[in-house]
Design an enzyme around this catalytic site. Structure first.
Site, mmCIF file in Angstrom:
data_model
loop_
_atom_site.group_PDB
_atom_site.id
_atom_site.type_symbol
_atom_site.label_atom_id
_atom_site.label_comp_id
_atom_site.label_asym_id
_atom_site.label_seq_id
_atom_site.Cartn_x
_atom_site.Cartn_y
_atom_site.Cartn_z
ATOM 1 N N HIS A 173 0.819 -1.216 0.000
ATOM 2 C CA HIS A 173 0.000 0.000 0.000
ATOM 3 C C HIS A 173 0.854 1.267 0.000
ATOM 4 C CE1 HIS A 173 -3.679 1.996 -0.033
ATOM 5 N NE2 HIS A 173 -4.278 1.502 1.029
ATOM 6 N N ASP A 178 -2.265 2.174 -4.525
ATOM 7 C CA ASP A 178 -3.493 2.609 -3.859
ATOM 8 C C ASP A 178 -4.589 1.564 -4.034
ATOM 9 O OD1 ASP A 178 -2.330 5.007 -3.062
ATOM 10 O OD2 ASP A 178 -2.889 6.015 -4.931
#
Length: 485
Positions: A456, A460
């Site tokens: 992450h 995204d």
């Protein structure tokens, strides 16, 4: 004099263990002839002679842990047209005292414990014969004789802690006087030399509590591949009477078995935990209707096998689908290097494969440029080499994305762990027939859950979900792969 040094061992690999020497001091060697094997956490690396000549010195005997570019041996180059002189029998002793030192223990390792002594003062030792074993917090290191002779002194005892580079004892080495054999001696049959198994094989046998492995090496020598084959196809173990349980609080349960973790298993555990600790790992899920892929495979599998000589499986469809999705969502095919993001304009696809000793990830380079047949052939070939323990280090490096198929073991749902420094891994699972609503009707469809674990820090949620949707769309309508949609 030409140095023989440890070659590049691979990405993030800093040390190896000298597993087997195939040449002895004084042997003639040809250029590119194999001198020894080095064993890393994952594979065995062959070291070849850089020039033709005579092996003048072995600096790192079997069992020594060495770092990248460390000195292994020295070769005296052969002069053009030179004929090696014929050795004359020695009539005098050339004995000399050689110190026995603690070998290189590995990066950041400064001390070890004397785990066991295999020789006593006054014992005769042969070159490369094990004198003692040292234990560190990472590995067990064998200390071997650098020359034949007699063990003259031992400066340590079992249980002692020694520092890197410390003196362990002394060896009286040299060539003993020779004399003409007596008639009785000449008539006596020569004793048969015991066949010495490869140290890497001995270590693997000890770690897995295996004996009586059939050797395929020279003179029946047991090699590492023989042990891996025995692990993959174990013989039924005879029943062994268990000793009575002790009444003490630390007594071992006779129903338990304690086996030391292999170096590969320790490395897998360390790297996976590092992945969890470093990456901001998150997993997103979806499901795919496998109807169209299964129908296409059923229709063309016989023609595909006849033309290409390899079976048409599901992995080529998933590989192609991922390559298309990675072009649209390039951050899933990227990695973090310091404070920079490195985007890859190619796809080196890692395909996780289970082996008798643990999970490895062979890499198919430039998978985005390959056909279905090329992908299937590469997966089959690398999968077989992985199971046989014959993968080279270079074959497991440079991956940009990984596919892991837990479905072959019956897994219905899982969250795969990232293979660092990659930022994405796709988990495939078992195909299961389920009731689905299609065009407002309930129908039975072969469904598979998909899982994408991603970093992450650079991927995204929108990109991860979009990637998985693109994979789903390509598999549910394989024509999109032909149209590059």
């Amino acid at each position: 004099m030409t140095n023989v040094k440890v070659p590049t061992l691979g990405e993030s690999v800093t040390e190896a263990t000298v597993a087997t020497w195939f040449k002895a001091v004084g042997d003639s060697v040809a250029a590119d002839e194999m001198l020894c094997e080095l064993e890393t956490d994952k594979v065995t690396v062959e070291v070849a002679a850089p020039v033709a000549g005579t092996l003048a010195e072995i600096v790192a005997p079997e069992g020594t842990t060495v770092g990248v570019d460390a000195l292994l041996a020295n070769i005296t180059e052969a002069a053009a047209g030179a004929v090696p002189p014929t050795a004359e029998p020695s009539t005098t002793s050339t004995a000399k005292t050689v110190d026995i030192m603690v070998p290189t223990l590995g990066e950041s390792v400064t001390e070890a414990t004397v785990a066991g002594l295999t020789k006593a003062v006054g014992d005769s030792v042969a070159q490369d014969e094990v004198i003692m074993e040292l234990e560190t917090d990472k590995v067990t290191v064998e200390v071997t004789a650098t020359a034949s002779g007699t063990l003259a002194a031992l400066d340590v005892a079992e249980g002692d802690t020694v520092s890197a580079g410390a003196k362990l004892g002394a060896l009286s080495a040299g060539t003993p006087p020779t004399s003409a054999p007596t008639p009785a001696a000449a008539a006596a049959p020569a004793p048969t030399a015991a066949v010495k198994n490869a140290p890497s094989a001995e270590k693997l046998m000890a770690e897995n509590n295996i004996t009586n492995v059939a050797g395929t090496g020279r003179d029946g020598r047991v090699m590492k591949g023989d042990v891996l084959a025995a692990i993959a196809n174990p013989a039924p173990a005879p029943a062994v009477a268990q000793p009575p349980r002790s009444g003490g609080p630390r007594a071992e349960d006779p129903r338990e078995e304690r086996i030391k973790m292999t170096r590969l298993r320790q490395t897998i555990a360390r790297r996976l935990k590092e992945s969890q600790n470093t990456a901001a790992m998150l997993t997103t899920y979806n499901e795919v209707d496998m109807t169209e892929v299964m129908a296409l495979r059923t229709e063309y599998k016989d023609l595909f096998l006849k033309k290409h000589g390899v079976k048409l499986g599901f992995m080529s469809f998933f590989t192609k689908a991922c390559c298309h999705a990675l072009k649209e969502i390039p951050e899933v095919n990227a990695e973090i290097d310091g404070d920079e993001v490195v985007y890859k304009n190619f796809v080196n696809m890692g395909v996780a494969a289970g082996t008798p000793t643990g999970l490895v990830v062979p890499v198919i380079n430039d998978a985005d440029q390959m056909s279905f047949a090329d992908i299937e052939k590469a997966i089959a070939e690398k999968g077989a080499r992985a199971r046989d323990g014959k993968l080279g280090m270079a074959e497991m490096q440079g991956g940009t994305f990984t596919i892991s198929n837990g479905g072959v073991y019956g897994s219905l749902m899982s969250s795969p762990i990232l293979n660092p420094p990659q930022s994405g891994i796709l988990g495939m699972h078992a195909i299961q027939k389920r009731a689905m609503v299609v065009n407002d009707e309930i129908v039975i469809r072969p469904m598979m859950y998909l899982a994408l674990s991603y970093d992450h820090r650079i991927v995204d949620g929108k990109g991860a979900v979009t990637f998985l949707v693109r994979v789903k769309e390509a598999l549910e309508d394989p024509r999109r792969l032909l149209m590059d949609l």
